[in-house]
Every structure is written in structure tokens, then in C-alpha cells.
Scaffold this motif. Structure first.
Motif, PDB file in Angstrom:
ATOM      1  N   GLY A 294      58.431  37.021  44.603  1.00 26.99           N
ATOM      2  CA  GLY A 294      59.231  35.810  44.755  1.00 26.99           C
ATOM      3  C   GLY A 294      59.397  35.342  46.178  1.00 26.99           C
ATOM      4  N   TYR A 295      58.995  36.161  47.150  1.00 27.72           N
ATOM      5  CA  TYR A 295      59.105  35.745  48.553  1.00 27.72           C
ATOM      6  C   TYR A 295      57.879  34.932  48.950  1.00 27.72           C
ATOM      7  N   SER A 296      57.948  34.320  50.123  1.00 25.67           N
ATOM      8  CA  SER A 296      56.897  33.414  50.571  1.00 25.67           C
ATOM      9  C   SER A 296      55.799  34.178  51.302  1.00 25.67           C
ATOM     10  N   THR A 297      54.550  33.833  51.029  1.00 23.92           N
ATOM     11  CA  THR A 297      53.424  34.472  51.679  1.00 23.92           C
ATOM     12  C   THR A 297      53.098  33.767  52.996  1.00 23.92           C
ATOM     13  N   PRO A 298      52.717  34.509  54.029  1.00 22.37           N
ATOM     14  CA  PRO A 298      52.310  33.889  55.290  1.00 22.37           C
ATOM     15  C   PRO A 298      50.853  33.456  55.277  1.00 22.37           C
ATOM     16  N   GLU A 299      50.236  33.442  54.106  1.00 22.42           N
ATOM     17  CA  GLU A 299      48.826  33.069  53.971  1.00 22.42           C
ATOM     18  C   GLU A 299      48.693  31.837  53.085  1.00 22.42           C
ATOM     19  N   THR A 300      48.276  30.739  53.661  1.00 22.41           N
ATOM     20  CA  THR A 300      48.044  29.546  52.851  1.00 22.41           C
ATOM     21  C   THR A 300      46.985  29.815  51.793  1.00 22.41           C
ATOM     22  N   ALA A 301      45.978  30.621  52.143  1.00 15.88           N
ATOM     23  CA  ALA A 301      44.898  30.936  51.206  1.00 15.88           C
ATOM     24  C   ALA A 301      45.423  31.643  49.961  1.00 15.88           C
ATOM     25  N   ALA A 302      46.524  32.381  50.094  1.00 15.30           N
ATOM     26  CA  ALA A 302      47.070  33.129  48.960  1.00 15.30           C
ATOM     27  C   ALA A 302      47.795  32.215  47.972  1.00 15.30           C
ATOM     28  N   LYS A 303      48.240  31.052  48.420  1.00 10.80           N
ATOM     29  CA  LYS A 303      48.990  30.156  47.530  1.00 10.80           C
ATOM     30  C   LYS A 303      48.133  29.652  46.370  1.00 10.80           C
ATOM     31  N   GLU A 304      46.822  29.712  46.543  1.00 13.95           N
ATOM     32  CA  GLU A 304      45.908  29.320  45.468  1.00 13.95           C
ATOM     33  C   GLU A 304      46.061  30.225  44.249  1.00 13.95           C
ATOM     34  N   TYR A 305      46.529  31.450  44.478  1.00 13.07           N
ATOM     35  CA  TYR A 305      46.655  32.432  43.405  1.00 13.07           C
ATOM     36  C   TYR A 305      48.081  32.544  42.873  1.00 13.07           C
ATOM     37  N   LEU A 306      48.969  31.694  43.371  1.00 13.35           N
ATOM     38  CA  LEU A 306      50.353  31.686  42.896  1.00 13.35           C
ATOM     39  C   LEU A 306      50.487  30.789  41.670  1.00 13.35           C
ATOM     40  N   ASP A 307      51.502  31.075  40.879  1.00 15.69           N
ATOM     41  CA  ASP A 307      51.915  30.148  39.837  1.00 15.69           C
ATOM     42  C   ASP A 307      52.243  28.823  40.537  1.00 15.69           C
ATOM     43  N   PRO A 308      51.675  27.691  40.114  1.00 19.64           N
ATOM     44  CA  PRO A 308      51.943  26.402  40.773  1.00 19.64           C
ATOM     45  C   PRO A 308      53.430  26.079  40.901  1.00 19.64           C
ATOM     46  N   GLU A 309      54.238  26.514  39.925  1.00 13.72           N
ATOM     47  CA  GLU A 309      55.673  26.254  40.010  1.00 13.72           C
ATOM     48  C   GLU A 309      56.301  26.967  41.203  1.00 13.72           C
ATOM     49  N   VAL A 310      55.745  28.144  41.542  1.00 15.59           N
ATOM     50  CA  VAL A 310      56.234  28.890  42.699  1.00 15.59           C
ATOM     51  C   VAL A 310      55.733  28.256  43.989  1.00 15.59           C
ATOM     52  N   ALA A 311      54.447  27.940  44.030  1.00 20.06           N
ATOM     53  CA  ALA A 311      53.839  27.381  45.238  1.00 20.06           C
ATOM     54  C   ALA A 311      54.490  26.063  45.645  1.00 20.06           C
ATOM     55  N   ASP A 312      54.975  25.290  44.665  1.00 24.35           N
ATOM     56  CA  ASP A 312      55.572  23.982  44.953  1.00 24.35           C
ATOM     57  C   ASP A 312      57.100  24.010  45.013  1.00 24.35           C
ATOM     58  N   SER A 313      57.692  25.204  44.872  1.00 26.97           N
ATOM     59  CA  SER A 313      59.152  25.296  44.796  1.00 26.97           C
ATOM     60  C   SER A 313      59.804  25.320  46.178  1.00 26.97           C
TER      61      SER A 313
END
Length: 385
Positions: A294-313
Motif C-alpha cells: 500500500g505504500y508508494s514505490t520510488p520507481e515509475t516503471a513499477a507503477k505499470e504493475y500496480l492495480d490502476p486504482e492504486v497507481a491513480d490514488s
């Protein structure tokens, strides 16, 4: 959605070829915050198990609940860790005391995926000792059944919620809340600023139900407590699991924190520990891990593998406006740290006045005890004569 993504990703991992490992059979000791890694529950990937599957390196995983307890373990000399994950200001403290090993980035090629804004941070300006793991901000969780909409740190001093307020059980986070409320610098070296914040915390004490860390989950979910400051990454756990718990970042500003992966200078398995860091930095692994944590990743590249609801929250990735008003903790000079520890003890004990009363009572009982002993000795001596 999240469980399906994790399931599909897990299938891909299981089909991946396993590289040979000269370190097979080695065990590394990892010391991390509680609830801070995907462990296979709720359809998530078991990060440590996958690392072992890929490398043959075993993981002995234990947790702590504050930077201060982590530091006590390391300073006490009895700890034998290969990986630790302290927060920014604690990283700089450990560097200054020579307690961290410099990293060999030849063994951590996935560092390339760490966003530039998280490289060469103020707590490790040459980026020799640490790799960012997560980031986030501090805010207030509140029960909407009993608490009006929260916009300010003032809510934690509202007498209407007396006995239902929790606060941090560590000095740096607790003092920061008071400092933001007072408009002070959270990294001030002026003793008067810390004294002023301590007075505000002492005034809050009668309203506080308990000083806690991870215990906020049970207390907030059960309704035992209604208000609690904590880290934004836990919003997913509390807010998603309840229809009555909300999260707000106060308008006065807040702490922007980074937790980073480090290797203690005493590590016996440094190369294996660097392999673990490199593994955590793979975008697919970071994405699957943070999707659960649930915490934020320091890698933009990793956001591709997140649930979109999390990435945009905005809970997980706060707006630029929120970040712009936030302050990052830095390591304080020793004399200031000592003052903070002293003031924190006074806050939790009720202030120097109450402490003095307690000491006086103890001395009084001691004096009575000594008097009784002396009386019995004199009486025994007279009887023998």
C-alpha cells in the motif's frame, strides 16, 4: 482486480527459469517494519519465498515497530542483520556512526529503475549506503461516525474526542505533529522550539487514549479509538477495509518520508544482501510488493504493475500541492537528540512536575523502609544484651 493481477503475475514467475546461485543455502537476516512486505496472503506474491525460489538464498524475516527500536537493537551490539529498512533520518544517523556498509552497486543493477528524484537524497547525499524502498506522507485516520471532517492537526487536541485519540509512540513523529501545528521547523536546532512543542504535547496527554504504533489497526477497526495519525501507505488497509474510516493530510503540512534498504556494517552476507536489494528493485517485484503493502514505490516503471486504482490514488500518490507543503526529517545534532529524548520522557510521564512528585514518593518510602530496618537492628541488639 488486484488478486487477479497478482495471480497472473505469480504464474509468470513460476514459469521463469531459475539461475544458478553460488549462495544457495545461505540465510540472510532481514529486519523490516511490520506489515511491510507482500507475504502471499490475499492473493499477493510471497516476496521472500520468491527470492528464495530464484536464488536459493533463505530469508529469516523479523520486524520492528519504530526507528528507535531498530537503533536500540543495532547499538546494543546483539543484532546480526544483513538487511534493515530504516527511515531517512535514521539512515543518516547510522551513516554518521559508521553502522552501515557501503553498497556495491555492481551487484544492484536494478538501481537504474529508481527515479532520479529519489537518488542522492539529503540523508545519503552520495547514495553510498541506501536504496529507497517506499515513500509516503503522514496524515490522520478518523472514524466518520463520530468525528467531523478532519482538515487540521487541531483535531488531535479536540476535547470532544478525549479518550478516543491515539498518537505515535515515537518522539520524532509525535513532536513533528506539534511542530506543524505551531508552524515550526521539524528539524529545528533551537531548544526553545522543542520545549514549545513538548508543552503542546503535554497539554494533549489527558486526551490521549494510548501511544501506539501498529496497534492503531486493531484499535481503529474495532472503534476503540476514533482518531490516529499514521503513515499514508496504511490508508489502503484501514480505509479499504472499513466504510467509516477516512484519511486526511492536514492543511498545516506534514512529514514526507522515505524508508530505505541498507546493509549493516556487521553483515556476514553482504553479497547475498545486495542480491536481495536488487531483487526488490525489479519493477515487477516492486509493483507486486507495493500493490500489497500500500505504500508508494520510488520507481515509475513499477507503477505499470500496480492495480490502476492504486497507481491513480491520491492516498498512495499525493498531489504536488501536498508534497510541496511537506518536510523531510534529517538527523539532529546529538545535543538536540538528547533534549528530544528527555522531553519525550517528560511528555509520556506527565512532565517534570509529576516526575518530581513520583521521585519524592519513592524516596519517602525508601526512607521509611530504612528507618524500619535500623529500628529492628537496634531492638535485636538490645535483646541480645
Amino acid at each position: 482486480m488486484k488478486k487477479m493481477l497478482a495471480f497472473l503475475f505469480g504464474l509468470c514467475l513460476l514459469c521463469a527459469p531459475l539461475p544458478a546461485s553460488a549462495s544457495e543455502g545461505v540465510t540472510i537476516n532481514v529486519y523490516n517494519w511490520g506489515e511491510y512486505i507482500a507475504n502471499g496472503t490475499d492473493g499477493s506474491m510471497d516476496v521472500n519465498a520468491e527470492f528464495t525460489r530464484r536464488t536459493g538464498i533463505n530469508v529469516n524475516y523479523t520486524t520492528f515497530d519504530s526507528n528507535e527500536s531498530l537503533y536500540s537493537k543495532l547499538a546494543g551490539g546483539g543484532a546480526d542483520y544483513d538487511i534493515i529498512i530504516p527511515s531517512d533520518y535514521m539512515v543518516s544517523k547510522l551513516i554518521s556512526e559508521g553502522r552501515l556498509a557501503p553498497l556495491d552497486f555492481e551487484n544492484i543493477p536494478n538501481f537504474q529503475y529508481i527515479d532520479k528524484q529519489f537518488q542522492n537524497p539529503s540523508y545519503d547525499p552520495e547514495n553510498l549506503y541506501s536504496v529507497p524502498y517506499t515513500w509516503g506522507v503522514v496524515g490522520i485516520f478518523y472514524n466518520t461516525d463520530y468525528v467531523e471532517e478532519v482538515t487540521s492537526w487541531d483535531a488531535l487536541w479536540d476535547s470532544r474526542y478525549a479518550g478516543k485519540i491515539l498518537t505515535f509512540d515515537n518522539p520524532r513523529d509525535a513532536f513533528a505533529i506539534a511542530q506543524f501545528r505551531l508552524g515550526l521547523d521539524v528539524n529545528s536546532t533551537n531548544p526553545d522550539d522543542w520545549e514549545e512543542a513538548a508543552q503542546l504535547l503535554k497539554g494533549q496527554k489527558p486526551l490521549v487514549q494510548a501511544y501506539v504504533m501498529d496497534q492503531i489497526f486493531d484499535k481503529m477497526e474495532s472503534g476503540e479509538a476514533w482518531l490516529a495519525p499514521y503513515y499514508s501507505g496504511d490508508a489502503a488497509i484501514l480505509v479499504d477495509n472499513s466504510d467509516t474510516i477516512a484519511f486526511a493530510v492536514p492543511e498545516e503540512g506534514t512529514n514526507f518520508f522515505v524508508d530505505a534498504i541498507c546493509i549493516p556494517a556487521t553483515s556476514q552476507h553482504k553479497a547475498e544482501a545486495e542480491a536481495y536489494i536488487n531483487f526488490l528493485c525489479e519493477p515487477e517485484i516492486s509493483g507486486a510488493n507495493m500493490d500489497y503493502v500500500g505504500y508508494s514505490t520510488p520507481e515509475t516503471a513499477a507503477k505499470e504493475y500496480l492495480d490502476p486504482e492504486v497507481a491513480d490514488s491520491p492516498l498512495h500518490y499525493p498531489s504536488g500541492e501536498v508534497v510541496a507543503k511537506a518536510q523531510v526529517f534529517v538527523n539532529l545534532p546529538q545535543e538536540v537528540s538528547s533534549l528530544v529524548d528527555k522531553l519525550w520522557a517528560e511528555v509520556k510521564m506527565g512532565g517534570p512536575g509529576e516526575s518530581a512528585v513520583l521521585i519524592a514518593i519513592i524516596l519517602g518510602f525508601l526512607a521509611v523502609y530504612i528507618a524500619i530496618i535500623l529500628y529492628k537492628r537496634r531492638k535485636r541488639k538490645r535483646e541480645m544484651e
